[in-house]
Design a protein around this motif. Sequence first.
Motif, PDB file in Angstrom:
ATOM      1  N   PHE A 197      -6.364  12.090  -3.362  1.00 36.81           N
ATOM      2  CA  PHE A 197      -7.602  11.309  -3.341  1.00 36.81           C
ATOM      3  C   PHE A 197      -8.720  12.038  -4.081  1.00 36.81           C
ATOM      4  CE2 PHE A 197     -11.707  10.709  -1.130  1.00 36.81           C
ATOM      5  CZ  PHE A 197     -11.923   9.374  -1.413  1.00 36.81           C
ATOM      6  N   VAL A 198      -8.875  13.322  -3.788  1.00 33.84           N
ATOM      7  CA  VAL A 198      -9.916  14.111  -4.467  1.00 33.84           C
ATOM      8  C   VAL A 198      -9.658  14.138  -5.971  1.00 33.84           C
ATOM      9  CG1 VAL A 198     -10.891  16.434  -4.716  1.00 33.84           C
ATOM     10  CG2 VAL A 198     -10.435  15.507  -2.435  1.00 33.84           C
TER      11      VAL A 198
ATOM     12  N   LEU B 299       0.820  -1.208   0.000  1.00 35.58           N
ATOM     13  CA  LEU B 299       0.000   0.000   0.000  1.00 35.58           C
ATOM     14  C   LEU B 299       0.856   1.260   0.000  1.00 35.58           C
ATOM     15  CD1 LEU B 299      -2.863  -0.941   2.512  1.00 35.58           C
ATOM     16  CD2 LEU B 299      -2.851  -1.090   0.021  1.00 35.58           C
ATOM     17  N   VAL B 300       2.045   1.185   0.610  1.00 33.54           N
ATOM     18  CA  VAL B 300       2.920   2.356   0.655  1.00 33.54           C
ATOM     19  C   VAL B 300       3.294   2.787  -0.758  1.00 33.54           C
ATOM     20  CG1 VAL B 300       5.132   3.223   1.498  1.00 33.54           C
ATOM     21  CG2 VAL B 300       3.780   1.698   2.922  1.00 33.54           C
ATOM     22  N   ARG B 301       3.336   1.819  -1.690  1.00 34.09           N
ATOM     23  CA  ARG B 301       3.686   2.142  -3.073  1.00 34.09           C
ATOM     24  C   ARG B 301       2.634   3.028  -3.742  1.00 34.09           C
ATOM     25  NH1 ARG B 301       5.556  -3.714  -5.558  1.00 34.09           N
ATOM     26  NH2 ARG B 301       7.273  -4.144  -4.117  1.00 34.09           N
ATOM     27  N   PHE B 302       1.425   3.055  -3.172  1.00 34.67           N
ATOM     28  CA  PHE B 302       0.361   3.800  -3.809  1.00 34.67           C
ATOM     29  C   PHE B 302       0.409   5.293  -3.493  1.00 34.67           C
ATOM     30  CE2 PHE B 302      -2.331  -0.309  -3.539  1.00 34.67           C
ATOM     31  CZ  PHE B 302      -1.671  -0.796  -4.648  1.00 34.67           C
TER      32      PHE B 302
ATOM     33  N   LEU C  40       7.319   8.870  12.125  1.00 34.46           N
ATOM     34  CA  LEU C  40       8.583   8.169  11.884  1.00 34.46           C
ATOM     35  C   LEU C  40       8.353   6.860  11.133  1.00 34.46           C
ATOM     36  CD1 LEU C  40      10.429   8.635  15.314  1.00 34.46           C
ATOM     37  CD2 LEU C  40      11.079   9.651  13.129  1.00 34.46           C
ATOM     38  N   ALA C  41       7.298   6.130  11.525  1.00 28.20           N
ATOM     39  CA  ALA C  41       7.010   4.853  10.875  1.00 28.20           C
ATOM     40  C   ALA C  41       6.624   5.049   9.417  1.00 28.20           C
ATOM     41  CB  ALA C  41       5.894   4.124  11.631  1.00 28.20           C
ATOM     42  N   LEU C  42       5.760   6.023   9.148  1.00 26.34           N
ATOM     43  CA  LEU C  42       5.323   6.266   7.770  1.00 26.34           C
ATOM     44  C   LEU C  42       6.488   6.708   6.897  1.00 26.34           C
ATOM     45  CD1 LEU C  42       3.086   6.514   5.661  1.00 26.34           C
ATOM     46  CD2 LEU C  42       2.663   8.840   6.466  1.00 26.34           C
ATOM     47  N   LEU C  43       7.281   7.642   7.420  1.00 26.50           N
ATOM     48  CA  LEU C  43       8.423   8.125   6.651  1.00 26.50           C
ATOM     49  C   LEU C  43       9.451   7.015   6.450  1.00 26.50           C
ATOM     50  CD1 LEU C  43       9.786  10.486   5.258  1.00 26.50           C
ATOM     51  CD2 LEU C  43      10.781  11.150   7.458  1.00 26.50           C
ATOM     52  N   GLY C  44       9.686   6.214   7.479  1.00 25.32           N
ATOM     53  CA  GLY C  44      10.623   5.110   7.348  1.00 25.32           C
ATOM     54  C   GLY C  44      10.153   4.084   6.326  1.00 25.32           C
ATOM     55  N   ALA C  45       8.844   3.808   6.321  1.00 26.38           N
ATOM     56  CA  ALA C  45       8.296   2.852   5.359  1.00 26.38           C
ATOM     57  C   ALA C  45       8.448   3.371   3.936  1.00 26.38           C
ATOM     58  CB  ALA C  45       6.822   2.590   5.674  1.00 26.38           C
ATOM     59  N   ILE C  46       8.107   4.634   3.721  1.00 24.62           N
ATOM     60  CA  ILE C  46       8.212   5.222   2.383  1.00 24.62           C
ATOM     61  C   ILE C  46       9.663   5.218   1.913  1.00 24.62           C
ATOM     62  CG2 ILE C  46       7.943   7.350   1.042  1.00 24.62           C
ATOM     63  CD1 ILE C  46       5.570   8.032   2.866  1.00 24.62           C
ATOM     64  N   GLU C  47      10.557   5.666   2.790  1.00 21.76           N
ATOM     65  CA  GLU C  47      11.971   5.786   2.415  1.00 21.76           C
ATOM     66  C   GLU C  47      12.586   4.417   2.127  1.00 21.76           C
ATOM     67  OE1 GLU C  47      15.362   8.490   1.946  1.00 21.76           O
ATOM     68  OE2 GLU C  47      13.193   8.772   2.132  1.00 21.76           O
ATOM     69  N   SER C  48      12.307   3.441   2.977  1.00 27.62           N
ATOM     70  CA  SER C  48      12.933   2.126   2.802  1.00 27.62           C
ATOM     71  C   SER C  48      12.390   1.411   1.570  1.00 27.62           C
ATOM     72  CB  SER C  48      12.724   1.262   4.046  1.00 27.62           C
ATOM     73  OG  SER C  48      11.353   1.016   4.274  1.00 27.62           O
ATOM     74  N   LEU C  49      11.081   1.498   1.338  1.00 32.74           N
ATOM     75  CA  LEU C  49      10.506   0.811   0.178  1.00 32.74           C
ATOM     76  C   LEU C  49      10.839   1.528  -1.123  1.00 32.74           C
ATOM     77  CD1 LEU C  49       7.039  -0.364   1.540  1.00 32.74           C
ATOM     78  CD2 LEU C  49       9.205  -1.593   1.411  1.00 32.74           C
TER      79      LEU C  49
END
Length: 548
Positions: free
Chosen positions: A410-411, A118-121, A261-270
């Motif tokens: 989204f809009v 989902l992070v890829r979206f 931190l979790a969201l940014l880490g997920a985006i950056e790592s993926l």
Amino acid sequence: MAFFRPAILDSFAGYSRQQFSSDVLAGITVGVIALPLAMAFAIASGLKPEAGIFAAIIGGLIVALLGGTKVQIAGPAGAFIVIVYAIVDRYGVANLLLATTLSGVFLFLMGLFRLGTLVRFIPIAVIVGFTNGIAVLIILSQIKDFFGLQIPQLPSQFFSMVQTLFDRASSWSPATLVLSISSLIFLILWRLFHKRIGKLGMIPGTIWVLVLATLVTSIFSLPVETIGSRFGGIPAGLPSPQWQGITWESAQLVIAPAMTLALLGAIESLLCARIADGLTHERHRPNQELMGQGVANFVMPLFGGMPVTGTIARTVTNIESGARTPISAIVHSITLLLIIVIAAPLAKDIPLACLAAILIFIAWNMGDWKQFIDFKQFRLPYRITMISVFLLTVTVDLTVAVQVGLILAFVTFVYRISSLSRIETAPVADFPFLEGQEDKVAAYRIYGALFFGAVQLLEKIEQRLPQCAVVLDFKNVIYIDATGMDSLIEFMHHCQTRGVTVYICGLNHQTHDIALRSGLYDKMSAEFFCHDLAAGLQKVRNAFLKPY
């Protein structure tokens, strides 16, 4: 444990001595590169330099062992600087460690519940906006050390930061500024010409500039601030793990920063993992990568380290140096550990001005400024989203910026999909018996998606209902959501009160499934469902048009 399978377990099929040598050399190379970056990122985040070094050593090792990418190098990243500095400024170092622990839990749960894909979206406009915004904030945060300004504590908020820098501009240091500019010019020239000077060009420019700036500072006793004068140096080894006490009150305080931190880490790592895939022509496991990153961030606070994630520059260097398995990342951590054990006493003379120049150079290359140069070629919604995220990242907060960016995206998506959805009257030329019967029977083909953003399609039909029957062809409808099906049922009820019969044609797998689950088949007799428009109109002809 099939859901938890680190990439290292599948990395050694056909592994050779030659590949091992390449992995070791790549690990040594990227380990040397990581040293100045780890210290610079920690200092810029308001932490001691060892917080970055420990993160690179321990975090990099854990991700190598448990991550879902074979060649990724994890450690402190420039993208974290702004967030970590704001948390330290607002909540203190102890609560930063707690936020890092919680972010590790969130990352692991994201991977466990298969949210990695989902992070890829997240739209590219949002990623470009916050990446460029972070780059600007990193540059601003380094002006203090770049110019040698006498500022005890630089505020984390944008406007306060700018005001403080402006008020203290007269306190700049000539020696610091000369050293900073010289270091920055050296880095720029090294990037342009390092391939032309043979084997010396294989050593990263950040290492050369760090060594040269340190020698110049020591030999000429320059009046500039160093790691020793501000922090007293760095330790010559790893600390013993210490558990940070967690209370419900403190956890509530940092839950929002931890999620950021979790969201940014997920985006950056993926994002880093996807870039690595493009270079190695392999496929990473996004959910395993998130779980590996989660474990690393959960463990890091035990050693006083800052948050870790996948790092694009070091990963690309790792691949270009010949790495193909996690052995290189393990060697990278060992190299860093050996460096601090052997050379920790020398670190006290490293000038902060040089580290500031390195960070400014990295931040400038981190930003995707070409997107701004080619701004006019993008559609208006893309431009609005990118600029909004950029400005909010710089002036307000990354969390708010990403939230607003996702809402705008989204809009925009809903608007575009709804504009692609349309309804057309079936041409009389295809069905000659309809000629002259338009007041009694109407046939429509629906295209696109019948969802909450396109329910007005059926409302338009309601405004011009015929006397006898309406035939709706869903053959070209790719998706119906619950709101769309509810609108269809409401449309049928409206037709029923007007004495108009509704025929449904061409339901495919998805539309049939939602019709079944919503109870549509219980509300209509089977005779009013047809497999295509022609069959539906034939039933209408037999029922309503035969006498004419």
